[in-house]
Design an enzyme around this catalytic site. Structure first.
Site, mmCIF file in Angstrom:
data_model
loop_
_atom_site.group_PDB
_atom_site.id
_atom_site.type_symbol
_atom_site.label_atom_id
_atom_site.label_comp_id
_atom_site.label_asym_id
_atom_site.label_seq_id
_atom_site.Cartn_x
_atom_site.Cartn_y
_atom_site.Cartn_z
ATOM 1 N N GLU A 193 -9.845 3.088 -5.431
ATOM 2 C CA GLU A 193 -9.114 4.156 -4.915
ATOM 3 C C GLU A 193 -8.013 4.103 -5.901
ATOM 4 O OE1 GLU A 193 -10.677 4.399 -0.578
ATOM 5 O OE2 GLU A 193 -9.089 3.708 -0.932
ATOM 6 N N HIS A 202 -2.441 3.439 -4.469
ATOM 7 C CA HIS A 202 -2.411 2.621 -3.458
ATOM 8 C C HIS A 202 -1.034 2.880 -3.880
ATOM 9 C CE1 HIS A 202 -5.112 3.793 -0.543
ATOM 10 N NE2 HIS A 202 -6.151 2.887 -1.252
ATOM 11 N N ASP A 244 0.406 -1.637 0.271
ATOM 12 C CA ASP A 244 0.178 0.096 -0.598
ATOM 13 C C ASP A 244 0.833 1.373 -0.001
ATOM 14 O OD1 ASP A 244 -1.987 1.842 0.281
ATOM 15 O OD2 ASP A 244 -3.665 -0.145 0.359
HETATM 16 C C1 ACM Z 1 -10.987 -0.350 0.549
HETATM 17 O O1 ACM Z 1 -11.322 -0.400 1.789
HETATM 18 N N1 ACM Z 1 -10.212 0.965 0.230
HETATM 19 C C2 ACM Z 1 -10.849 -1.509 -0.254
#
Ligand code: ACM
Ligand code: ZN
Length: 749
Positions: free
Chosen positions: A319, A256, A184
């Protein structure tokens, strides 16, 4: 009257419970009681042909003092029969028969045998006091094939030993999938031999955010290097396999990706340099879909696939802001060349290209909802997190889905009243909410429902600093998830489930697990009372156990016993707690009241707050509770793009000279201060006279904490108009969208 009835009901259900229901979690599909009992011996004779690994695990897990001895099958008290080849979908099924002479387990697979042993461990635990188990037959199998828990080791890292403990918890409650979130923005945690900088550089960050997000505070301490070597990964995989748990690794892309970009900045759209993130959230710098990036990701996935035997590889997909792609010449050229519609099409292109590669290695991809953007990759499974729509869309198009909607399955949410809980991400997902979840959306027909693979809960660790806190956040909610995934949850009988949960606390106590006791905690609700307010206290337990104080002291068993809503005569702090058998069981709950001449009076709003921030409706603005900025879901009302226009009926002509209210500012969350406020009075609720007006500057100077001198007033009706900031101006997060206006309380003195 209601309380007496409830107490009676609890008593009654306990009696029924002890006769008919076993203290098992997850509850089996079928339990039949037979005549007779199996006497628990000091030394249990194990048939010498039992499957070895699983039996060793069983012996280690048995904490009830039982000893073991191997014996030939004819004399044994625990025997196993393997059934012929499992029909499809029956791989995890088992039959456990307890008869006076012996315990017999039957299953198609060793996994079925392992699951039966979990049941047996719980039975021994339950009946060791009585020294006998009633004769019975359990025929059991899970409803869902994917019963998962996720763990984020990027925001905070957990050691190999801690991850193994986590896997043990899954095994205890018959979950079968561990989703290991390994990469991440804040850290890359898996050794990749071909790209050593990923862990040399990407597994560290300069510092970490601490406290609530709104505080924007950092600890100033370097974090890392923290990562798992490939040898450690193999060790954990073996450990999980021994417990019949599949590990699904997650490598995040295209978003991410900051930790990866800190090590290999050439994979981004812009030059960098980049750093692993020190704060939480979503970041604009993501992987650029150039050939070099795909080569990198394919090489990474090669090593991941060599390590992990799972059918699914999780490729993230969530995201991913399109900010950089919009401005990147390469990205725009790729969109043109491939006739893609836009950057969402590019996201789809990215995922499909990765899917092709993963498929070529004989594996499948699973990704978060956003892999649906711009069209789903042909064989991909969807992990539905933003709600259930991703799962519905996937199932309707014959793609598999794992349901993990935030409102029910995010265990980083609060599980009790935030003021009695440690700092958490936000949201409110108590045990009964998890238990109420049905993974099969009502919108699906029977054929489509087959594509719902199962259910999973996620544990993101931005606010989870150590493993004790991990335990706290997953227990007891993991038990609710377990029964939901097994398919035997019955939300109508939540109370009965809660009794079984409390029974499991004894096991967790013995294991020294730091579980949450939030189910004992006290909920408070402000109710109108006479011309003011009263505070109603409740707990899911017997409310006779509630004690409270009004003088700021911590309640003891000798404090006042709660009976009826407590009248709040003026500004004060009420502290309450739940006691059982003389022992404090809950956290101490504290609520401060600031009582003014408008507190508890009749209030109406011209426009209602947005659904997610409507808490107790208009009454919230006169409930005597000043909002805590960390609890937007509580004590505040939120209005998106709307003004607050509130009229308060003071009941009779009332003298006052001060008006106060608070509004919030958090531009990152699209929350803006009010633009203006106007105050009016009336004696007939028709003709209002404006007595005060303030503008943006005054509101801004007061940082939203407004205290206004309005001169000497005497009126029955009082109206306030607090103007929303309107459309968010350019240069701010959420520009061109409607701003949020948050207000907590409107008081007069
Ligand atoms: C997430 O909670 N961004 C998958
Ligand atoms: Zn680019």
């Amino acid at each position: 009257m209601i309380r007496i009835f409830l107490a009676f009901f609890v008593l009654l259900s306990n009696v029924i419970f002890s006769q008919n229901k076993l203290n098992l979690i997850p509850y089996p599909q079928n339990v039949a009681f037979n005549d007779g009992v199996f006497m628990i011996p000091d030394v249990l004779k194990l048939s010498n042909d039992l499957p070895q690994n699983e039996t060793e695990y069983f012996k280690k897990r048995m904490t009830s003092g039982l000893k073991f001895q191997s014996s030939k099958r004819a004399d044994a008290q625990l025997v196993y029969s393997q059934l012929p080849k499992a029909p499809a979908g029956k791989e995890e099924s088992y039959i456990l028969t307890v008869s006076p002479k012996q315990i017999h387990i039957q299953s198609y697979t060793q996994q079925g045998y392992f699951l039966a042993l979990q049941t047996l461990i719980q039975l021994f635990e339950e009946y060791k006091g009585a020294q006998k188990i009633p004769a019975l037959k359990i025929e059991d199998q899970p409803k869902f094939a994917w019963r998962g828990m996720h763990l984020d080791v990027c925001r905070h890292f957990f050691t190999v030993d801690e991850v193994k403990q986590y896997i043990d918890y899954l095994a205890m409650y018959k979950l079968n999938t561990f989703h290991w979130h390994l990469t991440d923005d804040q850290g890359w945690r898996i050794e990749i031999k071909k790209y050593p900088k990923l862990t040399q550089i990407g597994s560290k960050r300069k510092e970490s955010m601490i406290g609530a997000y709104v505080d924007n505070t950092f600890d100033g301490k370097p974090y890392g290097p923290y990562f798992y070597t490939q040898e450690q990964i193999r060790e954990v995989i073996q450990y999980a396999q021994d417990r019949h748990i599949t590990i699904v690794p997650e490598i995040e892309m295209p978003g991410h990706a900051l930790a990866a970009l800190s090590a290999y900045p050439e994979l981004a759209c812009t030059k960098g340099p980049f750093e692993a993130a020190t704060k939480w959230g979503v970041f604009d710098d993501v992987f650029c879909p150039k050939d070099e990036t795909f080569t990198f990701l394919e090489n990474v996935l090669d090593e991941v696939i060599r390590l992990f035997p799972s059918q699914y590889i999780h490729i993230g997909g969530d995201e991913c802001p399109k900010t950089r792609w919009k401005e990147c010449a390469h990205c725009q050229e790729l969109i043109r060349k491939n006739n893609l519609k836009d950057e969402h099409g590019l996201q789809s292109y990215f995922i499909q290209r990765i899917e092709k590669y993963v498929n070529s290695k004989g594996r499948k991809i699973i990704g978060w909802d956003e892999i649906l953007e711009g069209g789903l990759a042909p064989n991909a499974a969807v992990m539905s997190w933003t709600g259930v729509n991703g799962g519905i869309e996937a199932a309707k198009s014959k793609h598999f889905a794992v349901m993990t909607p935030g409102a029910y399955c995010y265990f980083d949410h609060y599980q009790g009243d935030p003021q009695s809980e440690p700092n958490a991400f936000g949201g409110f997902t108590p045990l009964d909410k998890v238990y109420s979840y049905n993974p099969v959306p009502a919108e699906l027909n029977a054929e489509q429902a087959k594509y719902i693979l199962g259910v999973q809960a996620n544990l993101w660790t931005e606010y989870i600093l150590d493993f004790k806190q991990v335990q706290y956040m997953i227990f007891p909610r993991l038990m609710a998830l377990s029964e939901v995934g097994w398919g035997t949850s019955d939300p109508k009988n939540y109370k009965e489930f809660e009794n079984r949960v409390i029974n499991q606390f004894k096991v967790l106590d013995k294991m020294k697990v730091n579980y949450a006791k939030s189910i004992y905690n006290i909920s408070g609700k402000v109710v109108p009372s006479g011309s003011g307010i009263a505070y109603e206290l409740s707990t899911s337990q017997n409310s006779d156990g509630i004690r409270y104080t009004l003088d700021g002291t911590v309640p003891t068993i000798d404090s006042k016993t709660y009976q009826n809503p407590v009248t709040i005569p003026g500004s004060l702090t009420i502290k309450s707690a739940y006691f059982e058998d003389g022992q404090l069981k809950s956290a101490v709950s504290t609520q401060q009241f600031i009582v003014s001449k408008s507190t508890g009076k009749s209030i109406s709003l011209e426009q209602q707050p947005s659904e997610n921030y409507s808490f107790g409706g208009a009454f919230t603005l006169v409930d005597g509770i000043i909002g805590n900025v960390k609890q937007l879901g509580k004590t505040w009302l939120g209005f998106q793009g709307k003004d607050v226009v509130a009229t308060i009926d003071l009941g009779q002509k009332t003298g006052f000279s001060e008006v106060y209210f608070n509004t919030l500012e958090n531009k990152g969350s699209w929350i803006h201060l009010a633009k203006s406020a106007q105050i009016f009075v009336s004696d007939d609720n028709k003709n209002f006279k404006m007595i005060k007006e303030i503008g943006k500057e005054e509101i801004s100077n007061a940082k939203g904490k407004i205290r206004l001198n309005v001169g000497s007033q005497n009126a029955r009706y009082f109206k306030i108009k607090i103007e929303n900031a309107g459309i968010i101006p350019a240069g701010n997060p959420g520009a061109d969208s409607k701003a949020w206006l948050f207000v907590d309380e409107i008081g007069i003195n």
